[in-house]
Design a protein around this motif. Structure first.
Motif, PDB file in Angstrom:
ATOM      1  N   TRP A   1       0.843  -1.201   0.000  1.00 25.10           N
ATOM      2  CA  TRP A   1       0.000   0.000   0.000  1.00 25.10           C
ATOM      3  C   TRP A   1       0.874   1.246   0.000  1.00 25.10           C
ATOM      4  O   TRP A   1       0.668   2.159  -0.809  1.00 25.10           O
ATOM      5  N   PHE A   2       1.881   1.264   0.889  1.00 24.25           N
ATOM      6  CA  PHE A   2       2.788   2.418   0.955  1.00 24.25           C
ATOM      7  C   PHE A   2       3.481   2.636  -0.381  1.00 24.25           C
ATOM      8  O   PHE A   2       3.503   3.756  -0.913  1.00 24.25           O
ATOM      9  N   ASN A   3       4.046   1.587  -0.931  1.00 24.27           N
ATOM     10  CA  ASN A   3       4.787   1.716  -2.183  1.00 24.27           C
ATOM     11  C   ASN A   3       3.882   2.165  -3.328  1.00 24.27           C
ATOM     12  O   ASN A   3       4.289   2.964  -4.187  1.00 24.27           O
ATOM     13  N   ALA A   4       2.666   1.643  -3.333  1.00 24.93           N
ATOM     14  CA  ALA A   4       1.747   2.008  -4.411  1.00 24.93           C
ATOM     15  C   ALA A   4       1.320   3.472  -4.296  1.00 24.93           C
ATOM     16  O   ALA A   4       1.211   4.175  -5.311  1.00 24.93           O
ATOM     17  N   ILE A   5       1.075   3.942  -3.077  1.00 22.33           N
ATOM     18  CA  ILE A   5       0.731   5.356  -2.888  1.00 22.33           C
ATOM     19  C   ILE A   5       1.881   6.239  -3.363  1.00 22.33           C
ATOM     20  O   ILE A   5       1.687   7.197  -4.117  1.00 22.33           O
ATOM     21  N   LYS A   6       3.084   5.906  -2.922  1.00 20.36           N
ATOM     22  CA  LYS A   6       4.255   6.716  -3.282  1.00 20.36           C
ATOM     23  C   LYS A   6       4.525   6.663  -4.786  1.00 20.36           C
ATOM     24  O   LYS A   6       4.984   7.639  -5.375  1.00 20.36           O
ATOM     25  N   GLY A   7       4.249   5.512  -5.393  1.00 25.70           N
ATOM     26  CA  GLY A   7       4.529   5.353  -6.815  1.00 25.70           C
ATOM     27  C   GLY A   7       3.394   5.756  -7.731  1.00 25.70           C
ATOM     28  O   GLY A   7       3.522   5.676  -8.954  1.00 25.70           O
ATOM     29  N   GLY A   8       2.259   6.173  -7.154  1.00 28.03           N
ATOM     30  CA  GLY A   8       1.127   6.582  -7.968  1.00 28.03           C
ATOM     31  C   GLY A   8       0.392   5.445  -8.648  1.00 28.03           C
ATOM     32  O   GLY A   8      -0.344   5.659  -9.613  1.00 28.03           O
ATOM     33  N   ASP A   9       0.551   4.223  -8.128  1.00 27.52           N
ATOM     34  CA  ASP A   9      -0.116   3.048  -8.705  1.00 27.52           C
ATOM     35  C   ASP A   9      -1.456   2.876  -7.988  1.00 27.52           C
ATOM     36  O   ASP A   9      -1.569   2.159  -7.000  1.00 27.52           O
ATOM     37  N   GLU A  10      -2.470   3.542  -8.500  1.00 28.44           N
ATOM     38  CA  GLU A  10      -3.758   3.584  -7.806  1.00 28.44           C
ATOM     39  C   GLU A  10      -4.459   2.225  -7.785  1.00 28.44           C
ATOM     40  O   GLU A  10      -5.168   1.900  -6.831  1.00 28.44           O
ATOM     41  N   GLU A  11      -4.266   1.433  -8.799  1.00 31.02           N
ATOM     42  CA  GLU A  11      -4.932   0.120  -8.830  1.00 31.02           C
ATOM     43  C   GLU A  11      -4.404  -0.776  -7.713  1.00 31.02           C
ATOM     44  O   GLU A  11      -5.181  -1.393  -6.977  1.00 31.02           O
ATOM     45  N   THR A  12      -3.069  -0.836  -7.569  1.00 30.35           N
ATOM     46  CA  THR A  12      -2.486  -1.636  -6.495  1.00 30.35           C
ATOM     47  C   THR A  12      -2.805  -1.027  -5.139  1.00 30.35           C
ATOM     48  O   THR A  12      -3.088  -1.747  -4.175  1.00 30.35           O
ATOM     49  N   ALA A  13      -2.772   0.294  -5.048  1.00 33.18           N
ATOM     50  CA  ALA A  13      -3.095   0.962  -3.785  1.00 33.18           C
ATOM     51  C   ALA A  13      -4.512   0.616  -3.342  1.00 33.18           C
ATOM     52  O   ALA A  13      -4.763   0.381  -2.155  1.00 33.18           O
ATOM     53  N   LYS A  14      -5.423   0.557  -4.290  1.00 33.15           N
ATOM     54  CA  LYS A  14      -6.806   0.228  -3.957  1.00 33.15           C
ATOM     55  C   LYS A  14      -6.914  -1.200  -3.433  1.00 33.15           C
ATOM     56  O   LYS A  14      -7.596  -1.462  -2.438  1.00 33.15           O
ATOM     57  N   ARG A  15      -6.228  -2.149  -4.100  1.00 31.64           N
ATOM     58  CA  ARG A  15      -6.285  -3.537  -3.647  1.00 31.64           C
ATOM     59  C   ARG A  15      -5.696  -3.683  -2.235  1.00 31.64           C
ATOM     60  O   ARG A  15      -6.250  -4.386  -1.384  1.00 31.64           O
ATOM     61  N   CYS A  16      -4.571  -3.025  -2.008  1.00 32.75           N
ATOM     62  CA  CYS A  16      -3.936  -3.126  -0.696  1.00 32.75           C
ATOM     63  C   CYS A  16      -4.784  -2.459   0.380  1.00 32.75           C
ATOM     64  O   CYS A  16      -4.917  -2.976   1.501  1.00 32.75           O
ATOM     65  N   PHE A  17      -5.359  -1.302   0.042  1.00 35.39           N
ATOM     66  CA  PHE A  17      -6.217  -0.620   1.018  1.00 35.39           C
ATOM     67  C   PHE A  17      -7.403  -1.488   1.398  1.00 35.39           C
ATOM     68  O   PHE A  17      -7.793  -1.534   2.581  1.00 35.39           O
ATOM     69  N   GLU A  18      -7.976  -2.186   0.438  1.00 37.59           N
ATOM     70  CA  GLU A  18      -9.118  -3.045   0.751  1.00 37.59           C
ATOM     71  C   GLU A  18      -8.732  -4.116   1.759  1.00 37.59           C
ATOM     72  O   GLU A  18      -9.511  -4.444   2.670  1.00 37.59           O
ATOM     73  N   LYS A  19      -7.520  -4.683   1.631  1.00 37.56           N
ATOM     74  CA  LYS A  19      -7.057  -5.676   2.596  1.00 37.56           C
ATOM     75  C   LYS A  19      -6.836  -5.046   3.970  1.00 37.56           C
ATOM     76  O   LYS A  19      -7.236  -5.594   5.000  1.00 37.56           O
ATOM     77  N   VAL A  20      -6.169  -3.886   3.984  1.00 42.48           N
ATOM     78  CA  VAL A  20      -5.906  -3.204   5.248  1.00 42.48           C
ATOM     79  C   VAL A  20      -7.213  -2.809   5.917  1.00 42.48           C
ATOM     80  O   VAL A  20      -7.382  -2.971   7.132  1.00 42.48           O
ATOM     81  N   ASN A  21      -8.149  -2.313   5.137  1.00 49.81           N
ATOM     82  CA  ASN A  21      -9.432  -1.884   5.693  1.00 49.81           C
ATOM     83  C   ASN A  21     -10.212  -3.065   6.249  1.00 49.81           C
ATOM     84  O   ASN A  21     -10.826  -2.977   7.323  1.00 49.81           O
ATOM     85  N   GLU A  22     -10.200  -4.191   5.543  1.00 48.86           N
ATOM     86  CA  GLU A  22     -10.871  -5.397   6.036  1.00 48.86           C
ATOM     87  C   GLU A  22     -10.225  -5.888   7.320  1.00 48.86           C
ATOM     88  O   GLU A  22     -10.908  -6.326   8.254  1.00 48.86           O
TER      89      GLU A  22
END
Length: 314
Positions: A229-250
């Motif tokens: 999630w951190f790497n995707a946010i920093k790298g601007g990869d919104e698709e991966t950031a969304k997938r990781c956030f969903e796991k963290v949020n769950e």
């Protein structure tokens, strides 16, 4: 043992899990569990580890066990990532003594929160840090945890303390994003500082405000999701950031199990035991989750694919 010089390598950036302290019995460290846990998070890509913090139940541990936790962690980590050690005690001299032990053991930084029990005024707090920082033989990160210590590092106080060169940044667990943003602005006078967020669900907002990463308890259990999630946010990869956030949020659902404030630590330890990392025994006066609560944690982990193996965001 040589330490990693955080002041020479620049600001710490990324996910630094606040490690649980695995216990096999009262005042007995679960050494094999600790080794599995440290390898688990390091292999998950974390930027460092922080021991003897809130998630590590430090105030409930004997001084002997705290020292054992330091020496064993440094030995197992073997300089793969920086080791940060919470050293705060109600007694000034005990804080210094633990910091000296951590330095001798090979730790890389000390973490200091506001003294707890007797609330200090800001003038007293400023003088306290000014007096203790020269006695701590490690780079020093300040830790704002007003929910438990009853005292904030106010922004004006941090600005005065920024003159102390051994201070390398701030970890903020207040949950107040306006305050966090103001702390980040202090990097205009201390560009070498790391500013890290505690509440894990606020990681994106913290990064957008200028933060450098998170000290996130859930990374004990699923480090790859938080690092991804951190790497995707920093790298601007919104698709991966969304997938990781969903796991963290769950994953956040495990913190709603149980009715006491201790549920955050108990849920984390319960999850770690269910995926085979370490024992789930908390320090006194807390009790481990009983079977109904453990079953709820297990169900959430099952939904995340974490029952028998760690899920990532691939």
């Amino acid at each position: 043992m040589n330490t990693i010089d955080l002041q020479s390598v620049g600001a710490l950036s990324g996910i630094v899990p606040p490690m649980v302290t695995p216990l096999s019995q009262r005042d007995v460290l679960d050494k094999s569990g600790l080794e599995r846990l440290l390898n688990h998070v390091i292999e998950g890509g974390v930027a460092g580890v922080f021991i003897l913090g809130t998630t590590g139940e430090a105030p409930s541990l004997s001084y002997r066990l705290r020292r054992e936790m330091i020496s064993e962690t440094v030995r197992i980590v073997d300089r793969r990532v920086p080791v940060m050690v919470g050293v705060t005690d109600t007694a000034f001299v005990e804080t210094v003594a633990l910091a000296e032990y951590a330095a001798d053991a090979g730790a890389d930084a000390a973490v200091l929160t506001t003294p707890y029990y007797f609330p200090a005024g800001q003038t007293e707090l400023t003088r306290y840090v000014q007096n203790i920082a020269p006695l701590i033989p490690l780079p020093l990160m300040l830790y704002n945890m007003p929910g438990l210590t009853k005292v904030w590092f106010e922004i004006e106080t941090l600005q005065r303390l920024s003159e102390i060169q051994s201070i390398i940044g701030v970890k903020d667990s207040s949950g107040d994003l306006d305050y966090f943003g103001d702390v980040c602005k202090l990097k205009s006078i201390r560009p070498d500082w790391s500013v890290l967020i505690g509440p894990e669900i606020l990681l994106r907002e913290a990064i957008e405000l200028g933060g450098d990463g998170g000290v996130n308890g859930g990374a004990n259990v699923m480090p790859e999701a938080f690092v991804g999630w951190f790497n995707a946010i920093k790298g601007g990869d919104e698709e991966t950031a969304k997938r990781c956030f969903e796991k963290v949020n769950e994953f956040q659902r495990i913190y709603d199990i149980g009715k006491y404030a201790s549920r955050h630590i108990k849920a984390t330890k319960s999850a770690l035991s269910l995926i085979g990392i370490c024992e789930d025994l908390p320090a006194d006066p807390f009790n481990r989750f009983l079977d109904p609560e453990r079953a709820r944690v297990a169900e959430i982990l099952h939904q995340l694919g974490l029952s028998t193996q760690e899920a990532n965001c691939g």
